[in-house]
Design an enzyme around this catalytic site. Structure first.
Site, PDB file in Angstrom:
ATOM      1  N   TYR A   1      -4.013   6.285  23.464  1.00  0.00           N
ATOM      2  CA  TYR A   1      -5.009   7.158  22.470  1.00  0.00           C
ATOM      3  C   TYR A   1      -5.916   5.700  22.069  1.00  0.00           C
ATOM      4  O   TYR A   1      -7.292   5.860  22.218  1.00  0.00           O
ATOM      5  CB  TYR A   1      -4.359   7.866  21.461  1.00  0.00           C
ATOM      6  CG  TYR A   1      -5.305   9.008  21.001  1.00  0.00           C
ATOM      7  CD1 TYR A   1      -4.688   9.601  19.959  1.00  0.00           C
ATOM      8  CD2 TYR A   1      -6.704   9.218  21.628  1.00  0.00           C
ATOM      9  CE1 TYR A   1      -5.719  10.863  19.593  1.00  0.00           C
ATOM     10  CE2 TYR A   1      -7.512  10.193  21.091  1.00  0.00           C
ATOM     11  CZ  TYR A   1      -7.048  10.859  20.068  1.00  0.00           C
ATOM     12  OH  TYR A   1      -7.848  11.830  19.532  1.00  0.00           O
TER      13      TYR A   1
ATOM     14  N   GLU B   1     -13.873   3.725  25.032  1.00  0.00           N
ATOM     15  CA  GLU B   1     -14.992   4.816  24.963  1.00  0.00           C
ATOM     16  C   GLU B   1     -16.168   4.211  23.931  1.00  0.00           C
ATOM     17  O   GLU B   1     -17.494   4.318  24.263  1.00  0.00           O
ATOM     18  CB  GLU B   1     -14.533   6.210  24.263  1.00  0.00           C
ATOM     19  CG  GLU B   1     -13.769   7.111  25.405  1.00  0.00           C
ATOM     20  CD  GLU B   1     -13.122   8.213  24.797  1.00  0.00           C
ATOM     21  OE1 GLU B   1     -13.551   8.809  23.740  1.00  0.00           O
ATOM     22  OE2 GLU B   1     -12.040   8.435  25.203  1.00  0.00           O
TER      23      GLU B   1
END
Lengths: 319, 259
Positions: free
Chosen positions: B182, B189
């Site tokens: 995660y 990102e």
């Protein structure tokens, strides 16, 4: 006092203990409570021990996972024996409905005016305190301002609220939404580079007429709903019906014409200003009001066996 | 006075105060009634099994594609181009999951699922695809590999769950790998969006300026910055939610291991 007198005095009385719904810790113990006492009275008593927990903040239940008890529930009518165990939950700070509406409506009212008068730091330096050459911009300001003044008047004088309060968190969230959106749409309408509607005065005037009609309609419905509460009284519940006022004739077709008129007002405002953010606001408001209208419609249909079949929740014949 | 006495047992107010739930939209007076379980029927289950198998396979293709490209090229750079098409296809295909929730064959929230899928699709199309210059960035590999491993585990988890034969290993992996994947994905990102910023500003990509007929403007550059900022409150919430889920799910199994 003698034994018999003590017994007679306390026959039927209930012992109430209030436990915390999560920790099961005992918070409050009330003995010899009259069986015809209401939950509201229990809440007042509880408030005496915990100053910050005014009754509106208290959520009392017989079962920690079950339904909340109403303030007018009477102790002896509830499934409790001689000892009632009630579970408590703190609902957080609450705000009265009138305050809620004041906060939600005063914001957009003043924020829009800030943009209309082109207060400093919004647009570029040379545009400070200038005004738009277009009449539609002034008209839009008048419409927007009157809309919110009307809402404030209704909130203070017309509406009668059933639930006492709203949680603080919800109000903050609602205010952020209304205030931010009104700032966003006011920004464009009062912008120095604003482009007036493509079809000119004709578009503006027709839209304005519909806007005014919808505002009058919305107000009429609010008054009608208010009178319904008054004429019915707490025991006799009636669903809303058309009255002599032609604006209320929309009740023949929809359950919530106030929402219908509200959508109409904002739609016409969008057309009048030919501004996409306003249209977006209208669209989102429409979605939210449709959800509310469907809920209300369902409630009415379930409660009243003779509810008119023709009525739709918000849009006549369609939705 | 109809009451004779109040015995306040505990005045420890601080320990009893409960904080309102984050992000709740229900008003305080809503009922806590047990939710009706909407499970899928036999046909829906078959469809979902096929869907999840196909998605597992798709992401395996991407994984294999990445490994092969690395072995062929001998470096980590520019691997995006070798898996661009399957990545777009399978990540976009995940939009179906929103439909599954809306129809009710999957008991998840439409809003939550929609948000997750749309953010992935946004990164795939509106950032990586749209701004060519970022496609050769290493940050792209970072989030693509995080997504790939996560999705392979997730879709196989669903497949096995639907078939009522979930190996503990898959369950463990699903609720453990995220601890690393995660943050890895989020980092990739954010770095990618950051890399795209100068190009978006220079070209005015997806932006609308005033004046125009509909009195509207949109600055994609500012929008991307706001997106990056939104990670700050959102990521910890989701991460800690998964950690709490992990405690619940894996603790249960410790008590009675069945598989």
């Amino acid at each position: 006092m003698s034994r018999t007198t003590f017994f007679e005095r306390n026959i039927g009385r209930i012992t109430v203990e209030v436990l915390d719904g999560r920790t099961r810790q005992q918070l409050c113990f009330l003995d010899k409570v009259e069986p015809h006492a209401t939950i509201g009275e229990i809440k007042s008593l509880f408030h005496k021990s915990y100053q910050q927990l005014y009754p509106a903040r208290q959520d009392l239940k017989l079962d920690p996972k079950g339904k909340s008890l109403r303030d007018d529930d009477v102790l002896q009518n509830l499934p409790v024996g001689t000892t009632a165990t009630i579970y408590f939950k703190d609902l957080g700070p609450q705000v009265g409905w009138t305050m809620v509406f004041l906060a939600e409506y005063l914001g957009p009212l003043f924020i829009y005016l800030l943009f209309y008068f082109r207060a400093p730091y919004i647009y570029s330096h040379q545009d400070v305190f200038t005004s738009s050459p277009y009449s539609v911009v002034t008209l839009a300001c008048a419409c927007h301002t009157c809309h919110y003044i009307k809402r404030l008047i209704e909130a203070i004088f017309v509406h009668r609220f059933s639930h006492g309060t709203m949680p603080l968190r919800t109000i903050v969230r609602n205010c952020v939404y209304y205030w931010a959106f009104s700032a966003w749409l006011a920004f464009y309408i009062n912008h120095p580079l604003y482009t007036p509607p493509s079809y000119g005065d004709m578009q503006v005037n027709y839209a304005l007429a519909i806007f005014v009609l919808c505002e009058l309609g919305n107000f009429s419905i609010h008054v009608a709903l208010n009178n319904l509460k008054a004429e019915g009284g707490p025991k006799c519940r009636r669903f809303p019906h058309p009255t002599k006022n032609p604006f209320t004739w929309l009740f023949f077709f929809v359950s919530c014409p106030n929402y219908t008129y509200e959508v109409g007002a904002w739609a016409s405002f969008s057309v009048m200003t030919q501004c996409l953010p306003v249209a977006l606001f209208t669209f989102l408001a429409f979605i939210q009001m449709t959800i509310w209208a469907k809920g209300k419609h369902k409630t009415y249909s379930r409660e009243f066996k003779d509810y008119p079949q023709l009525r739709m929740p918000i849009i006549p014949l369609l939705l | 006075m109809w009451y004779t006495g109040i015995h306040v047992v505990s005045a420890k107010w601080g320990s009893v105060m409960s904080a309102p739930a984050m992000g709740t939209t229900k008003t305080a007076h809503s009922d806590v009634a047990p939710k009706k379980k909407r499970g899928p029927g036999a046909l829906a289950t078959a469809y979902l099994v096929i869907y999840n198998v196909v998605m597992t396979a798709g992401w395996l293709v991407i994984a294999v594609g990445l490994v092969r490209a690395y072995l062929v090229r001998g470096s980590y750079h520019g691997l995006y181009f070798s898996i661009e098409k399957p990545l777009k296809f399978f990540q976009t295909g995940a939009l179906l999951e929103i439909l599954h929730c809306a129809v009710g064959i999957v008991p998840s929230s439409v809003v939550l699922t929609g948000f997750q899928v749309l953010s992935r699709v946004f990164l795939t199309w509106a950032v990586t695809h749209s701004v060519r210059e970022v496609q050769s960035e290493d940050s792209v590999l970072l989030f693509v590999s995080a997504w790939t491993i996560t999705e392979i585990i997730r879709y196989s988890f669903y497949t096995f769950s639907l078939l009522n034969h979930l190996p503990y290993l898959i369950k463990w992996a699903r609720y453990t790998f995220f601890l690393v994947l995660y943050p890895m994905g989020v980092t990739g990102e954010l770095l990618t969006i950051y890399a795209a910023l100068p190009y978006v500003q220079k070209t005015g990509l997806y932006s609308v300026t005033l004046p125009n007929k509909y009195n509207f403007s949109f600055d994609y550059y500012t929008f991307l910055i706001l997106t990056m900022v939104s990670y700050i409150p959102l990521f910890p919430q989701l991460y800690f939610h998964m950690m709490r889920q992990r405690k619940k799910v894996l603790a249960h199994v410790e008590e009675y291991k069945t598989e």
